[in-house]
Design an enzyme around this catalytic site. Sequence first.
Site, mmCIF file in Angstrom:
data_model
loop_
_atom_site.group_PDB
_atom_site.id
_atom_site.type_symbol
_atom_site.label_atom_id
_atom_site.label_comp_id
_atom_site.label_asym_id
_atom_site.label_seq_id
_atom_site.Cartn_x
_atom_site.Cartn_y
_atom_site.Cartn_z
ATOM 1 N N GLY A 144 0.815 -1.211 0.000
ATOM 2 C CA GLY A 144 0.000 0.000 0.000
ATOM 3 C C GLY A 144 0.848 1.261 0.000
ATOM 4 C CB CYS A 145 -0.045 4.716 -0.837
ATOM 5 S SG CYS A 145 -1.637 4.791 0.005
ATOM 6 C CE1 TYR A 146 -1.397 7.745 4.652
ATOM 7 C CE2 TYR A 146 -3.107 6.113 4.318
ATOM 8 C CZ TYR A 146 -2.732 7.429 4.504
ATOM 9 O OH TYR A 146 -3.689 8.414 4.545
ATOM 10 C CB THR A 155 5.252 2.406 -0.327
ATOM 11 O OG1 THR A 155 4.699 1.197 -0.860
ATOM 12 C CG2 THR A 155 6.424 2.849 -1.184
ATOM 13 C CB ALA A 156 5.363 6.800 2.470
#
Lengths: 345, 345, 345, 345
Positions: B149-151, B153-154
């Site tokens: 997911g995006c979160y 990953t960051a």
Amino acid sequence: MAYQAGVVGGSGYTGAELLRLLSGHPDIDVVSVTGASNAGASVGSLYPSLGVAYPGLEYVPFDAAAIGELDLAFLALPHGESQRIAPELVDAVPHLVDLGADFRLPAPAYEQWYGTGHTAPELIDRFAFGLPELYRDSITQRAHAASPGCYPTAASLALAPLLAAGLVEPTGIIVDAMSGVSGAGRTLKHTSHFAEVDESVSAYGVLTHRHTAEMELALSHVSGQPAQVLFTPHLVPMVRGIHATCHARPAVDGLSTASLLATYREFYAGEPFVAVVDDPPPTKAATGGNGALLTVRFDERTGSVLAIGVIDNLVKGASGQAIQNANLLLGLPETAGLNAIGMWP
Amino acid sequence: MAYQAGVVGGSGYTGAELLRLLSGHPDIDVVSVTGASNAGASVGSLYPSLGVAYPGLEYVPFDAAAIGELDLAFLALPHGESQRIAPELVDAVPHLVDLGADFRLPAPAYEQWYGTGHTAPELIDRFAFGLPELYRDSITQRAHAASPGCYPTAASLALAPLLAAGLVEPTGIIVDAMSGVSGAGRTLKHTSHFAEVDESVSAYGVLTHRHTAEMELALSHVSGQPAQVLFTPHLVPMVRGIHATCHARPAVDGLSTASLLATYREFYAGEPFVAVVDDPPPTKAATGGNGALLTVRFDERTGSVLAIGVIDNLVKGASGQAIQNANLLLGLPETAGLNAIGMWP
Amino acid sequence: MAYQAGVVGGSGYTGAELLRLLSGHPDIDVVSVTGASNAGASVGSLYPSLGVAYPGLEYVPFDAAAIGELDLAFLALPHGESQRIAPELVDAVPHLVDLGADFRLPAPAYEQWYGTGHTAPELIDRFAFGLPELYRDSITQRAHAASPGCYPTAASLALAPLLAAGLVEPTGIIVDAMSGVSGAGRTLKHTSHFAEVDESVSAYGVLTHRHTAEMELALSHVSGQPAQVLFTPHLVPMVRGIHATCHARPAVDGLSTASLLATYREFYAGEPFVAVVDDPPPTKAATGGNGALLTVRFDERTGSVLAIGVIDNLVKGASGQAIQNANLLLGLPETAGLNAIGMWP
Amino acid sequence: MAYQAGVVGGSGYTGAELLRLLSGHPDIDVVSVTGASNAGASVGSLYPSLGVAYPGLEYVPFDAAAIGELDLAFLALPHGESQRIAPELVDAVPHLVDLGADFRLPAPAYEQWYGTGHTAPELIDRFAFGLPELYRDSITQRAHAASPGCYPTAASLALAPLLAAGLVEPTGIIVDAMSGVSGAGRTLKHTSHFAEVDESVSAYGVLTHRHTAEMELALSHVSGQPAQVLFTPHLVPMVRGIHATCHARPAVDGLSTASLLATYREFYAGEPFVAVVDDPPPTKAATGGNGALLTVRFDERTGSVLAIGVIDNLVKGASGQAIQNANLLLGLPETAGLNAIGMWP
């Protein structure tokens, strides 16, 4: 081997956008970028997004001799500055693409709208008016090009088929256009200050915006008659995008929306960067790409014609179109480096 | 000859972003795109920006047999749907890249955080956890990948160097992150309704957001010890971007900001999509590109470590990373089709 | 008869917001507004919205004698300027409400965080710390008040019940907060330039933001022990609003979300401007009004406490709270002129 | 004693705005609010900002008998619903203020623009057209009022002085207007979905928007001749605000900007909610307040007249104007409850 290019005035938004787009150009390499007040700074320090593609590139002071050794230079300077340096460059650099207003207009029109004399009027004719869809032959026959402004690009593309075919009167044209705030550049001012312009729309430059002259120039060119436009720009709270809503009075009977759409599709057949669409296009459809999206209507009820054009002001309205002009001047495929499509959402 | 790819679930934002990015990929051609409720519609009708690059492409209903003939399929489906179709595809299609949550977590963690049993638990291990910077070997050794997911990953990229080097405790980690609204997808809901979310910030999914599990998975992987994270996401009024602000407690003495930055630069040396920067990076630096920008600080005053990571949620946080995974699975250069840099402004 | 008030420094956003709010105050009339660089301009020329309510009001240069004849003066000046004029005003004007940072902190803390000596340290104690919900008695016992900053207001209100009851440790507190861009004021800078900050989030003032000192002051006050906070502010693309996400470590066993919410409701019972709510409050709920919305959670899984507070940075975070202080100093009802509720959408 | 009022349809944005504004009205108390699909919910659960002012208020199902006992009812319903309930209410409730389109137009115009028959045409004449600045006498002579739409309010106020004085032709009028997204209401749709409309401008309802009929009605009323308008609305990425840019052809010689501004100031002399300003007004100047700001220009170069009007679509364009109408119907001061000035920034 790729052409060696310089960007003169690379610290503003059109300069940065040139760097962004040229980072993917197969035949043009940026080898020099000037920035008066930012000399010594890396491009990545002003534009973090550019640091990756140009890790070692720093702004340098303008040096006509150094620029003179390049194959190509883009001039992305505040209005008035290109005419000061052009005399040193027009014969030294094979191709100049000016993104400013200095070489777009004939000297009398320049003086009328800018309120000041032109300092290099004899050079104006050496620059083609860089709106390829309407001036392609002129561009390929000259060494240099002056890319038009963002508003004139959107409005002229939206209205040209009507005037070329004599379907509307060349006078009494009304253009109400909206622009994202990046069009006002990186220079600090209250009309670009977030808290002032977010959640607000306002008209500006009412009756007097200088882009009027470029619209009248391009539309007279396609019409063969003097065109007259009342242009009113509006600032809207978004970063990028131009929306031009254009009104004209029919010059002939029997118009219909269907026939107008057909006229537009024929006029722009084969154009790689123009899409004639059925529904009113949102500016977001053009964000980040070099495309212009157009539509047109005939209103039976009031007997008037309405045309809409949208572009990204920094791409087709500035740096993308400048590269399109460079491709034409260099004899490259017109779409080289410009294939990226818009970003949605 | 290019690989033939399909996008299963191409009508949402991650599907559209795959089409945008793949339009410029030199070795992958999209030949099929499915969209259940939009079958029969052209991609251009949903995404005007895509119409130019995919003039004839229409959404078709999902057909496992047709997908089975491709070299590669991206699954960009709502959570829960990939596990329903995967049994028909895992052996038929050489490479699957799933952008959903179904194959990211071991079955017990999936069931804990999603509150429902997994219907194809035996297939989970055939998908690598698709965060290349931390799992590259695992990805190249498997046929399929599940992009995180995006979160996660960051946050995982922002924290990994600390945990890999044992510099911070694996528990007591706090991640306060902010996301643009596109992360919530194209499905209509009041929390994506312009008038409700513009000019507002709010926390959501407090204590219970499912991306917590992926962060703990990835950070345990690099740490070698069970990591525990309290993750609080916030919705902010922009379209794209993730900003992860991460806090951890030192596990060793003698930390300094300088030493931490050096650790980060060494850890990510050679990574094409990670930039360790000195100043706090704005999310805009990542917009439209596949890069992650990271920085780190040691606060002498309170004795704690702060790490920041930013990405574009739809690119490095979803479709760009999926393509990066596909490149690894296919043995292509990892950066193929992903060279476009971010768009600023 | 209404009290006669002056606004010293009325050309910035907090000054303008004072004028907006005071236009509806039943007992306070603004009779003078100073603005150094805008002297001679009408308030309506800077703020078109104010022109209607103050048709004849013009900015005048600061004149201590003229201000000295008023019942009340609000000082809405850049940090550092209040301490220069305060010596002339503290005895002449019955009540001063300072919206700047000059009289919020004890001299040593001021010097530590502002990096410069205070020029009127002997006057600091004559100003109450103007956070009425936590310092009401102190305010009513003094003649003058120094309204705290926007971030300290949001974070201190969000954390105070925990520290007052000894439920969390006073150290190891983490505050990740987000602010709208108006918090940076009307002064032009690139970090308030629309095209740079729209569609972007970034952290700033990392480890060093001066509002940390005010949070530690207020939380030490309610705790009775020295509090320590790691505060990280973030700029988000909206005009108004503060969202403070606060983390603390339990000091006692047996916490639960339900018990914490009950503690908060009891702590703030009867407070006209504080609402303790069950769901995470969006900043939009506070836009334009003087309210603070709070919620709190205990995370069983990680054993930590999370508190959230939202306010409008220009109202409860600045000008509204200043009026609340003025009401207390004057013995008026605390809510006078502050009844307007937030604007949604 | 205050008048007892009900809001029928209080769960949409105009209903919520009525509640916000009426919370400060000295002579009107809201005692009932209906909301079909939200019956049983508190107003604070839909609008956190309203919870403070209306702590106990819950949406109830519509009940004509209960509404019939009130002094006043505001109808804030989707178009078409007012005409269904009006027969039960027009004689029972002393005063109705309808915010929908059902009672604004004569039946033939309604049927032409709405494409459906009116079910209570005999009641239309019992409602005044609720644009007080142009129809004040009519409003005070009737029991009920139908507040006009947001676009017609802005455009009619901007053009009325020209037509009243016969300075421009009543035909060939062009209105290009821009609206914030709240104008599309709280109902979910992709054209109100944040990621679709943020950072984008688009025209919609081209040639066919129903507000055209109200503009033509009001302008014919002031002109005494049939007016004809080509109206094109545009959606811009902000929550609130209408900007109407209006073009008309002179009917007389000798116009000048100065003479037109003087005409406007005379026409609107004494109007509490109209400000004629010299510079193009930004919509932000009207945000949150009931004011309209207007300016006008004569363009010597093209011989045409341009008028601009801005309002807050939810206040002067809907709920504020509805309260202004209610004040007139009840014989209260026209400005009662409407003194709050706009919010800037």
